[in-house]
Enzyme design. Sequence first.
Site, short mmCIF file in Angstrom:
data_model
loop_
_atom_site.label_atom_id
_atom_site.label_comp_id
_atom_site.label_asym_id
_atom_site.label_seq_id
_atom_site.Cartn_x
_atom_site.Cartn_y
_atom_site.Cartn_z
CE1 TYR A 33 -3.91 -2.39 5.40
CE2 TYR A 33 -3.34 -0.06 5.34
CZ TYR A 33 -3.64 -1.23 4.67
OH TYR A 33 -3.65 -1.25 3.31
CB SER A 38 -0.87 -0.01 1.26
OG SER A 38 -1.44 1.26 1.48
CE LYS A 53 -1.53 -4.41 3.32
NZ LYS A 53 -1.84 -5.74 2.75
C1 UD1 Z 1 -6.89 4.80 3.60
C2 UD1 Z 1 -5.87 4.47 4.63
C3 UD1 Z 1 -4.70 3.81 3.95
C4 UD1 Z 1 -5.18 2.56 3.24
C5 UD1 Z 1 -6.28 2.90 2.27
C6 UD1 Z 1 -6.89 1.64 1.74
C7 UD1 Z 1 -6.19 6.13 6.42
C8 UD1 Z 1 -5.60 7.31 7.13
N1 UD1 Z 1 -5.48 5.65 5.36
O1 UD1 Z 1 -6.32 5.74 2.68
O2 UD1 Z 1 -3.73 3.49 4.92
O3 UD1 Z 1 -4.11 1.97 2.55
O4 UD1 Z 1 -7.31 3.64 2.93
O5 UD1 Z 1 -7.83 1.93 0.76
O6 UD1 Z 1 -7.24 5.64 6.76
N2 UD1 Z 1 -12.71 11.06 3.33
C9 UD1 Z 1 -13.75 11.89 3.68
N3 UD1 Z 1 -14.89 11.34 4.18
C10 UD1 Z 1 -15.04 10.00 4.35
C11 UD1 Z 1 -13.98 9.14 4.00
C12 UD1 Z 1 -12.81 9.71 3.50
O7 UD1 Z 1 -13.66 13.11 3.55
O8 UD1 Z 1 -16.11 9.55 4.82
C13 UD1 Z 1 -11.49 11.64 2.76
C14 UD1 Z 1 -10.24 11.41 3.59
O9 UD1 Z 1 -10.07 12.41 4.57
C15 UD1 Z 1 -9.15 11.44 2.50
C16 UD1 Z 1 -9.86 10.88 1.26
O10 UD1 Z 1 -11.26 11.04 1.52
O11 UD1 Z 1 -8.76 12.77 2.23
C17 UD1 Z 1 -9.59 9.41 1.01
O12 UD1 Z 1 -9.86 8.69 2.20
P1 UD1 Z 1 -9.90 7.08 2.24
O13 UD1 Z 1 -10.79 6.58 1.16
O14 UD1 Z 1 -10.22 6.66 3.62
O15 UD1 Z 1 -8.44 6.66 1.83
P2 UD1 Z 1 -7.02 7.11 2.47
O16 UD1 Z 1 -7.18 7.78 3.76
O17 UD1 Z 1 -6.29 7.83 1.40
#
Ligand code: UD1
Length: 338
Positions: A148, A124, A152
């Site tokens: 997690y 990842s 990795k």
């Molecule tokens: C997350 C994990 C990462 C993992 C990946 C797997 C965290 C901090 N990181 O990545 O380690 O490998 O998922 O797919 O959890 N967001 C919102 N609202 C939501 C959900 C997300 O605003 O309800 C935003 C987050 O703040 C971020 C973006 O969307 O800016 C992407 O979030 P997410 O899909 O959870 O992925 P990552 O955080 O990039």
Amino acid sequence: MRVLVAGGAGYIGSHTVVKLIEAGHDVVIADDFSNSKPAVRERLETITGRKITMHAVDLCDRDATDHLFTDEKIDAVIHFAGFKAVGESVAKPIDYYENNLGTMFSLLRAMERHGVNIIVFSSSATVYGDAGTSVMHEELATTAVNPYGWTKVMGEQILRDVANARPQMRVALLRYFNPVGAHPSGLIGEDPSDVPNNLMPFIAQVAIGRREKLNIFGGDYDTKDGTGVRDFIHVEDLATGHVAALEALGRADEPVKTWNLGTGNGVSVLELLHAFERAADKKLPYEIVARRPGDLAAYWADPSLANEELRWHATKTVDDMCVDTWRWQKNNPDGYPD
Ligand code: UD1
């Protein structure tokens, strides 16, 4: 090749199964269904027109894993079998270390005993941690900020050490950015068992009416529109990246190869939401709330190494990702049947 797809009933695994079969490989799925459903088999059979071999097995169980290698003639392993929820890993670290490293150990033991030398590992972009840059390339140092992520980082290190001790090993470490989307048939897709942690499945559940609104975690980042920026990659592109990696290992002269699988494009949370609104042809309610602890403002892949060495490129657009996710969500509002 006859490929053992460990965790092949899951989201990325199931899409990779389709691409492997389309590329002419034989596939054996092993999964414990801890975060997937057996119903995926029938869907895979419909898509591929082939009978799918699927074993219900806990890959932490060394003997059961060894029996699998005895019964099925395996040439290569793609290892997707792991827990993947960041927040849960903080609350249940032992579960994460035990499961994610346990599956790795039994697969490597069985590979050693049965003379299987090729393994592709689901890593990842989380292994880059806060690298102080937005563009992540493979040479950056690895680290982690939650259990997690450590599984990795450790998984990668274990594979490097094993390859170092066994020169005939061929290992691919694939660092995924943010996988989204679904097979264009609408038959397979991401099916979170609980409230989704990740952005795309949450948006999809808002669109179908299972959630009231999207909470956007932070609107004051130093990014184009203040929301977080990520490299969203269509799961179909990710799946073809695995097939390309597997085939590249066959001709690799180095034992361990590390490849980023991403598009190289940064897309904001709001941009993804608006693309989904176009796909679903409706406005989706959202609210900007506090930042989520541990989130970085913006990062995306430098995919040039995979582009060159795998002759692989991500081809799907953000609109494709949303259209395909929406089709899957509409056709399966409650995910797979039990
Ligand atoms: C997350 C994990 C990462 C993992 C990946 C797997 C965290 C901090 N990181 O990545 O380690 O490998 O998922 O797919 O959890 N967001 C919102 N609202 C939501 C959900 C997300 O605003 O309800 C935003 C987050 O703040 C971020 C973006 O969307 O800016 C992407 O979030 P997410 O899909 O959870 O992925 P990552 O955080 O990039």
